[in-house]
Scaffold this motif. Structure first.
Motif, PDB file in Angstrom:
ATOM      1  N   TRP A  36       0.843  -1.203   0.000  1.00  0.00           N
ATOM      2  CA  TRP A  36       0.000   0.000   0.000  1.00  0.00           C
ATOM      3  C   TRP A  36       0.872   1.245   0.000  1.00  0.00           C
ATOM      4  N   ARG A  56      -2.626  -0.565  -8.531  1.00  0.00           N
ATOM      5  CA  ARG A  56      -4.006  -0.144  -8.777  1.00  0.00           C
ATOM      6  C   ARG A  56      -4.376   0.900  -7.726  1.00  0.00           C
ATOM      7  N   TRP A  57      -5.399   1.675  -8.043  1.00  0.00           N
ATOM      8  CA  TRP A  57      -5.892   2.715  -7.141  1.00  0.00           C
ATOM      9  C   TRP A  57      -7.188   2.250  -6.497  1.00  0.00           C
ATOM     10  N   THR A  58      -7.307   2.454  -5.196  1.00  0.00           N
ATOM     11  CA  THR A  58      -8.578   2.217  -4.517  1.00  0.00           C
ATOM     12  C   THR A  58      -9.074   3.541  -3.938  1.00  0.00           C
ATOM     13  N   ASN A  60     -11.736   4.016  -2.306  1.00  0.00           N
ATOM     14  CA  ASN A  60     -12.294   3.789  -0.981  1.00  0.00           C
ATOM     15  C   ASN A  60     -11.262   4.045   0.122  1.00  0.00           C
ATOM     16  N   LYS A  61     -10.033   3.587  -0.103  1.00  0.00           N
ATOM     17  CA  LYS A  61      -8.984   3.745   0.910  1.00  0.00           C
ATOM     18  C   LYS A  61      -8.032   4.898   0.590  1.00  0.00           C
ATOM     19  N   TYR A  65      -2.205   0.344  -4.489  1.00  0.00           N
ATOM     20  CA  TYR A  65      -1.874  -0.970  -3.940  1.00  0.00           C
ATOM     21  C   TYR A  65      -1.384  -1.908  -5.029  1.00  0.00           C
ATOM     22  N   LYS A  71      -7.706  -9.738  -9.412  1.00  0.00           N
ATOM     23  CA  LYS A  71      -8.597  -8.658  -8.983  1.00  0.00           C
ATOM     24  C   LYS A  71      -9.952  -9.229  -8.590  1.00  0.00           C
ATOM     25  N   ARG A  73     -13.700  -8.236  -6.049  1.00  0.00           N
ATOM     26  CA  ARG A  73     -14.449  -7.276  -5.233  1.00  0.00           C
ATOM     27  C   ARG A  73     -14.475  -7.759  -3.788  1.00  0.00           C
ATOM     28  N   ASN A  77     -16.923  -3.781   3.195  1.00  0.00           N
ATOM     29  CA  ASN A  77     -15.976  -2.684   3.293  1.00  0.00           C
ATOM     30  C   ASN A  77     -15.013  -2.963   4.445  1.00  0.00           C
TER      31      ASN A  77
END
Length: 108
Positions: A36, A56-58, A60-61, A65, A71, A73, A77
């Motif tokens: 991360w 990759r981009w999240t 949500n956080k 990462y 990949k 889901r 959460n």
């Protein structure tokens, strides 16, 4: 918590070295099979390069990462604290070159 030997997994060492080659001031948090990097003004300038090496981009956080896992889901959460509590957490900075045998610094 499951244990993973990051120092001897060449894909992790390789990706960490690639991140530092792009973004020398990165602070990389390792939890389980994930790396991360916090989003900052500085990381925005490296966005395309980070994507090219597999990060990759999240949203949500608000973190970049990397994981060798396919990949998927998340089923719910999950917070960073939940992840840290389950898998532990280590931080690697560029002054702790991962190509050496120095220990990762445990931060929790």
């Amino acid at each position: 918590a499951p244990h993973f030997d990051h120092k001897n997994d060449l894909s992790f060492v390789d990706i960490i070295n690639k991140i530092f080659a792009i973004y020398k001031n990165a602070s990389i948090e390792i939890t389980g099979l994930f790396l991360w990097i916090d989003q900052s003004e500085e990381t925005r300038q490296y966005k395309e390069q980070l994507k090219e090496i597999g990060l990759r981009w999240t949203a949500n956080k608000k973190k970049w990462y990397y994981t060798p896992l396919p990949k998927s889901r998340p089923r719910k959460n999950v917070t960073m604290n939940d992840i840290r509590n389950k898998y532990g957490s280590y931080t690697v900075n560029n002054d702790q070159n991962t190509s050496t045998n120095e220990e990762f610094k445990q931060v929790v």
